[in-house]
Each structure stands twice: as structure tokens, then as C-alpha cells.
Motif scaffolding. Structure first.
Motif, short mmCIF file in Angstrom:
data_model
loop_
_atom_site.label_atom_id
_atom_site.label_comp_id
_atom_site.label_asym_id
_atom_site.label_seq_id
_atom_site.Cartn_x
_atom_site.Cartn_y
_atom_site.Cartn_z
N PHE A 187 -15.34 -4.08 -2.94
CA PHE A 187 -15.79 -2.70 -3.07
C PHE A 187 -17.21 -2.62 -3.59
O PHE A 187 -17.94 -1.68 -3.23
CB PHE A 187 -14.84 -1.93 -3.99
CG PHE A 187 -15.07 -0.45 -3.98
CD1 PHE A 187 -14.48 0.35 -3.04
CD2 PHE A 187 -15.90 0.16 -4.93
CE1 PHE A 187 -14.69 1.72 -3.02
CE2 PHE A 187 -16.12 1.52 -4.92
CZ PHE A 187 -15.51 2.30 -3.96
N LEU A 230 -5.00 -6.93 4.14
CA LEU A 230 -5.55 -7.16 2.81
C LEU A 230 -4.78 -6.35 1.77
O LEU A 230 -4.40 -5.19 1.99
CB LEU A 230 -7.03 -6.77 2.77
CG LEU A 230 -8.00 -7.63 3.58
CD1 LEU A 230 -9.41 -7.09 3.45
CD2 LEU A 230 -7.94 -9.07 3.11
N ARG A 248 -10.06 0.43 2.84
CA ARG A 248 -9.32 -0.71 3.39
C ARG A 248 -9.85 -1.16 4.75
O ARG A 248 -10.02 -2.36 4.97
CB ARG A 248 -7.84 -0.32 3.48
CG ARG A 248 -6.91 -1.38 3.99
CD ARG A 248 -5.49 -0.82 4.02
NE ARG A 248 -4.52 -1.70 4.59
CZ ARG A 248 -3.25 -1.38 4.83
NH1 ARG A 248 -2.84 -0.16 4.51
NH2 ARG A 248 -2.42 -2.24 5.36
N ARG A 282 -7.41 -7.51 -3.11
CA ARG A 282 -8.42 -8.17 -2.26
C ARG A 282 -9.46 -7.15 -1.79
O ARG A 282 -10.65 -7.49 -1.67
CB ARG A 282 -7.72 -8.83 -1.08
CG ARG A 282 -6.74 -9.94 -1.44
CD ARG A 282 -7.44 -11.28 -1.58
NE ARG A 282 -7.61 -11.97 -0.34
CZ ARG A 282 -6.81 -12.93 0.14
NH1 ARG A 282 -5.73 -13.27 -0.54
NH2 ARG A 282 -7.08 -13.54 1.28
N VAL A 283 -9.04 -5.93 -1.51
CA VAL A 283 -10.01 -4.90 -1.12
C VAL A 283 -10.94 -4.58 -2.29
O VAL A 283 -12.14 -4.34 -2.11
CB VAL A 283 -9.28 -3.64 -0.63
CG1 VAL A 283 -10.26 -2.49 -0.38
CG2 VAL A 283 -8.49 -3.94 0.64
N ARG A 284 -10.41 -4.58 -3.49
CA ARG A 284 -11.23 -4.26 -4.67
C ARG A 284 -12.34 -5.28 -4.87
O ARG A 284 -13.42 -4.93 -5.37
CB ARG A 284 -10.32 -4.21 -5.89
CG ARG A 284 -11.02 -3.94 -7.22
CD ARG A 284 -10.01 -3.72 -8.31
NE ARG A 284 -10.63 -3.60 -9.62
CZ ARG A 284 -10.73 -4.58 -10.50
NH1 ARG A 284 -10.23 -5.79 -10.21
NH2 ARG A 284 -11.30 -4.38 -11.67
N ASP A 331 -12.80 -9.77 3.55
CA ASP A 331 -11.90 -10.60 2.74
C ASP A 331 -12.72 -11.53 1.86
O ASP A 331 -13.18 -12.59 2.30
CB ASP A 331 -10.96 -11.39 3.66
CG ASP A 331 -9.90 -12.14 2.86
OD1 ASP A 331 -9.77 -11.85 1.66
OD2 ASP A 331 -9.22 -13.00 3.44
N ALA A 381 -13.45 -3.13 4.13
CA ALA A 381 -13.64 -4.27 3.23
C ALA A 381 -13.54 -5.59 3.98
O ALA A 381 -12.78 -5.74 4.94
CB ALA A 381 -12.61 -4.22 2.12
N LEU A 439 -9.66 2.73 -2.87
CA LEU A 439 -9.36 1.41 -2.30
C LEU A 439 -8.63 1.55 -0.98
O LEU A 439 -8.92 0.81 -0.02
CB LEU A 439 -8.52 0.60 -3.28
CG LEU A 439 -9.20 0.12 -4.56
CD1 LEU A 439 -8.22 -0.65 -5.43
CD2 LEU A 439 -10.40 -0.77 -4.22
N ARG A 440 -7.70 2.47 -0.90
CA ARG A 440 -6.96 2.65 0.35
C ARG A 440 -7.87 3.17 1.46
O ARG A 440 -7.77 2.74 2.61
CB ARG A 440 -5.81 3.62 0.12
CG ARG A 440 -4.99 3.89 1.37
CD ARG A 440 -3.82 4.79 1.12
NE ARG A 440 -3.26 5.21 2.39
CZ ARG A 440 -3.62 6.31 3.04
NH1 ARG A 440 -4.54 7.11 2.52
NH2 ARG A 440 -3.08 6.62 4.20
N PRO A 479 -7.88 -8.44 8.41
CA PRO A 479 -8.43 -7.26 7.71
C PRO A 479 -7.39 -6.18 7.45
O PRO A 479 -7.44 -5.51 6.43
CB PRO A 479 -9.53 -6.78 8.67
CG PRO A 479 -9.94 -8.01 9.43
CD PRO A 479 -8.68 -8.82 9.58
N TRP A 523 0.83 -1.19 0.00
CA TRP A 523 0.00 0.00 0.00
C TRP A 523 0.87 1.25 0.00
O TRP A 523 1.94 1.29 0.61
CB TRP A 523 -0.92 0.04 1.22
CG TRP A 523 -2.03 -0.95 1.21
CD1 TRP A 523 -2.04 -2.19 1.77
CD2 TRP A 523 -3.30 -0.80 0.58
NE1 TRP A 523 -3.23 -2.82 1.54
CE2 TRP A 523 -4.04 -1.99 0.81
CE3 TRP A 523 -3.89 0.22 -0.15
CZ2 TRP A 523 -5.33 -2.16 0.33
CZ3 TRP A 523 -5.18 0.05 -0.63
CH2 TRP A 523 -5.89 -1.14 -0.38
#
Length: 483
Positions: free
Chosen positions: A427, A418, A399, A422-424, A404, A402, A395-396, A415, A152
Motif C-alpha cells: 500500500f 492476495l 486489492r 500481503r496487500v498492506r 505481491d 497491489a 485494503l480491499r 494477484p 476477505w
């Protein structure tokens, strides 16, 4: 779930919602289409192959014609968007300071003869030690790094390097703008530690320190292993003791050649640390080391006396590399002086975190499809690049929210561990609860298009590739071309 966890999720949701509203305000033309295109990019299953595939998703309510119109003719208030990105919560290093990384990533367009402003981009070939120069658009990114090993980072700014640009000068202006936005957004205040700006070997760290003088920043850059630096200028007492007969005092101290250990002398600071990935890491540092500048190349236009840019030289040697390669020594130069052993450790560890930006480049290229569109104009490529940055920022910010959504063959992850991909995946489940200011599309009919059987009577212009401005190599050549 505990109360602190609920508060953290609530704060993350508020921050993500605020960013989406601010993002919509930064889109000034074709704003609804650009906003929905970003949402479709985040909600797509699997990697983005082409932008037109995103028009088939439920999150994208408009047709493919609106997509092409927005990319070709849309407008983004880039200055306001930069300030919005700088105002979001920024990651910080272990010593609670901001660490910025600067690097260039290339959008290769070897067959786009009708695209202007292409340069020859350096790429690594498939063979060993094979270097290729391929036409494309180089983009300079600035990102805030986190502490520890992670994939990240927070992308803050991007600039496309043009044929007439000097990379160091453009990068200096870019970093100055980012630092100013961070200060204006309240992410750096008086009394905080200086912002650490990390560069790779492609940048001349002493020159970047000179160009960024006056900012609350510390420059840290990698040096080539064949460099020759100079020790501090001796004082009058030291010179008189070494040369009793007198003479003109030297401007520079003795040489320190990276390739000759006998010229190093005793280090001013040293640190030893043991890690699982590198074994024993030994760092030695020499204080007040500077390069001997000459009126050539980057300094050819410097009219006054050439400056002496002092800093700390760091040499890092490890036992082994994670991939099993030959552990060559790493040379770093920092614009800060008077470092202790603990400070030296923090510097080389911060430099290793710069490689987290490479994970981000791979993610936005392979997952978000940054370099997938075959756009003709550089302006359209710039708009698509900014949409990629705001998508990665969402996405950040999402984070902590989200879940999993892992595949059956993937290992579970905590969590807070991720990855962006994986976060996307989750979403799409978060989007209905967030604000969506884009308006519903109006019904319309497609245009008639080109008449059947007609041919294009206006062929596109072909453009050359490469730099358009050549820097003089000597003073005589500089004076010859001056008016």
C-alpha cells in the motif's frame, strides 16, 4: 497486460480514490490527524503495536500530541461514514445475492477499572472446554461476505454493546440500518434476491426473523443441538381425521426434537454433495418448522398473541472435518420456506462462509492492532474502531492494484488471491498516486505540561463491570416491577 485488466485496475483506482475523498469528508474534527493516522496504519512495516509508534512514520507528519488529541476529542460523522461504506462495490455470493454476516468480537480490558461501560465478555481459555468471562468492550460487526474460501469481507457497520442493551434488539436495529444504506446506495434493487443475513448460535434466529420482518432479507442461523421445534399447525381436515371426536384444534404441530431421530419424520428436501474438505456432505431439510414461544425471557414484554414464526430446518452431516475433529451434525434454521435440494445446499455453504469473518477479526487484531491501544474512554475506542474499518476497506479496494511484495520464504500468489496482510505491504507504493486531502501541519510548540513535582489532585472514577438492566424472568416478576 490485457485491456480488460487495465480497465479493471483503472476502475479500482477510481473507486479507491473516491473512497479516500469521501472518508476525509466524514471526519469533522481533527480530520487531518485522523486521516494521516489511517494512512500510517496502512503503511507501517509489520503489525501495529501501539498507535504512538505510527507517529514516527513518514506518512504521519504530526506529533504524538495530535494523535492523542484526535483519538480523545476527534469527531467522525458515523452516519455518513456508514453510507459511504455501503456505497462501495459489495461482494456477492455464487447466486449473485448479498450475504451479510453478524458477529461479536471483544476488546478485552480486564485491568481498565477507570473505563466505563465494560461488560463481561465470553472467551475461550487455553484449557480444554475452559470458558472465561473477562471484562471488556463487546463490538457487534456486520460484514458482506464473498463466495468461496477467502479471508476477505467488507465491514459495513460496528456497534459497541452497552450495559443496558439487549443484544438481539440492538443487532436488529443495526441490520435494518445497514440494509437501508445498501438500498439507498444502489447495492440492492427491487427484483434482486433477498439479502441473506447469517447468524451464529448466540442469536435466536426465529426472533431475529421476527425483528427484521418487513425487510428484503432472509435470516439464516445456527441452532443448538438440544432444541425442540414444532411442525406446522395441522389443517382442519387433518385434525378431524386424526381426532374424529373433535376438540379444540391445536396451535402447534407435533414436536421435532433434534436429539431424537424418531421425531424427525421424512424430510421435505435432501441434497448430497462431495467435497475435499468435508467428504460427503448430506443435508436434509424440513419445511415450515417453528419454535413454540412462551411469555418468558425475550418475549416477556410481548403483549399480543405470540407469533408463529415458520421456516426451514436444515441438518448437515459430513464425513470428516479439516482439523480431524469429531463431525457433529450442524442444525440451521432459515426464515425462507419451500426450499428445494439446490436451495438447501446454498444455505449451508453460505453459513460456512460466515467463518471468513473470523479471519478478518484476527487480521484487524494482530496486524492492524485494533485491540492494542490502552484507551480509557469508550468513545475513543469507538473512533479507533472506525479507523480500523476504513483502513481495512481501503485494503480491499486496493486489492486489484497491489503487487505481491512477498518475503523470500513465502510462496508466490496470484494477484486475485492476495491476503489483506500481503496487500498492506504494497500500500505504501500505491499511496503517492492516490489523493491525500489532509493539510500540512502547522508549526507549534508543546504545552508546559504538569509542573514538576506536582501530583494529580483529581483521581479518576472507578466503574463497575456488567449489565445494569435485569430482564424479568416471569410474568409475575414483570408485573411487579411495572409502575
Amino acid at each position: 497486460m490485457s485491456v480488460p485488466q487495465l480497465d479493471a485496475r483503472r476502475e479500482a483506482f477510481v473507486e479507491a480514490s473516491r473512497f479516500r475523498s469521501d472518508l476525509y469528508a466524514c471526519l469533522t474534527a481533527h480530520r487531518d490527524e485522523l486521516f494521516e493516522l489511517t494512512d500510517a496504519m496502512l503503511c507501517a512495516d509489520g503489525p501495529v503495536r501501539t498507535p504512538v509508534d505510527l507517529t514516527l512514520l513518514a506518512e504521519h507528519r504530526r506529533g504524538h500530541g495530535a494523535l492523542h488529541a484526535a483519538l480523545n476529542h476527534g469527531r467522525i460523522d458515523v452516519d455518513r461514514l456508514r453510507r459511504t461504506l455501503a456505497a462501495v462495490p459489495q461482494p456477492k455470493a455464487a447466486d449473485n445475492r448479498l450475504v451479510l454476516a453478524v458477529d461479536v468480537s471483544n476488546w478485552l480490558r480486564p485491568d481498565a477499572e477507570c473505563s466505563a461501560d465494560r461488560l463481561f465478555c465470553h472467551t475461550f481459555g487455553r484449557g480444554r472446554d475452559q470458558h472465561l468471562m473477562i471484562p471488556g468492550w463487546p463490538y457487534s460487526f456486520v460484514a458482506a461476505l464473498e463466495s468461496g474460501r477467502t479471508s476477505w469481507c467488507q465491514l459495513l457497520d460496528v456497534v459497541r454493546l452497552g450495559p443496558a442493551d439487549d443484544v438481539a434488539e440492538v443487532t436488529a436495529v443495526q441490520v435494518r440500518r445497514v440494509v437501508g444504506d445498501l438500498i439507498a446506495g444502489g447495492r440492492w434493487r427491487e427484483g434482486d434476491l433477498d439479502i441473506l443475513v447469517v447468524f451464529d448460535a448466540g442469536y435466536d434466529a426465529p426472533r431475529m426473523a421476527y425483528l427484521l420482518d418487513g425487510l428484503p432479507v432472509e435470516v439464516l442461523g445456527r441452532m443448538r443441538s438440544d432444541r425442540v421445534m414444532r411442525r406446522p399447525t395441522p389443517t382442519q381436515l387433518e385434525y378431524s381425521q386424526a381426532y374424529p371426536r373433535g376438540g379444540r384444534p391445536p396451535k402447534h404441530g407435533k414436536e421435532l426434537r433434534f436429539a431424537k431421530p424418531e421425531t424427525w419424520g421424512e424430510p421435505d428436501a435432501a441434497a448430497v454433495q462431495v467435497s475435499d474438505r468435508y467428504g460427503t456432505a448430506r443435508a436434509t431439510a424440513w419445511d415450515r418448522i417453528h419454535p413454540r414461544l412462551t411469555t418468558r425471557s425475550a418475549w416477556i414484554d410481548h403483549e399480543d398473541e405470540l407469533p408463529i414464526i415458520e421456516g426451514t430446518l436444515i441438518r448437515l452431516q459430513v464425513d470428516h472435518l479439516p482439523g480431524g475433529g469429531d463431525p457433529l451434525p450442524l442444525w440451521l434454521w432459515s426464515s425462507a420456506t419451500g426450499m428445494a435440494g439446490a436451495d438447501v445446499d446454498l444455505r449451508w455453504q453460505a453459513f460456512l462462509r460466515r467463518f471468513d469473518l473470523e479471519h478478518t477479526f484476527r487480521m484487524i487484531k494482530q496486524t492492524l492492532g485494533w485491540t492494542r491501544p490502552k484507551l480509557r474512554t469508550a468513545a475513543a475506542a469507538d473512533r479507533w474502531t472506525w479507523l480500523i474499518i476504513v483502513a481495512h476497506t481501503q485494503l480491499r479496494l486496493a486489492r486489484p492494484l497491489a503487487e505481491d511484495a512477498r518475503r523470500p520464504w513465502e510462496r508466490p500468489m496470484e494477484p486475485n488471491r492476495l491476503t489483506p496482510a500481503r496487500v498492506r505491504r504494497g500500500f505504501r507504493n500505491l499511496r503517492p498516486a492516490m489523493p491525500c486531502p489532509a493539510r500540512a501541519p502547522k508549526p507549534s510548540r508543546p504545552g508546559p505540561g504538569r509542573p514538576l513535582g506536582s501530583k494529580n489532585q483529581q483521581p479518576a472514577t472507578r466503574y463497575d463491570v456488567g449489565k445494569t438492566v435485569r430482564r424479568p424472568e416471569s410474568i409475575i416478576e414483570r408485573d411487579r416491577i411495572r409502575p
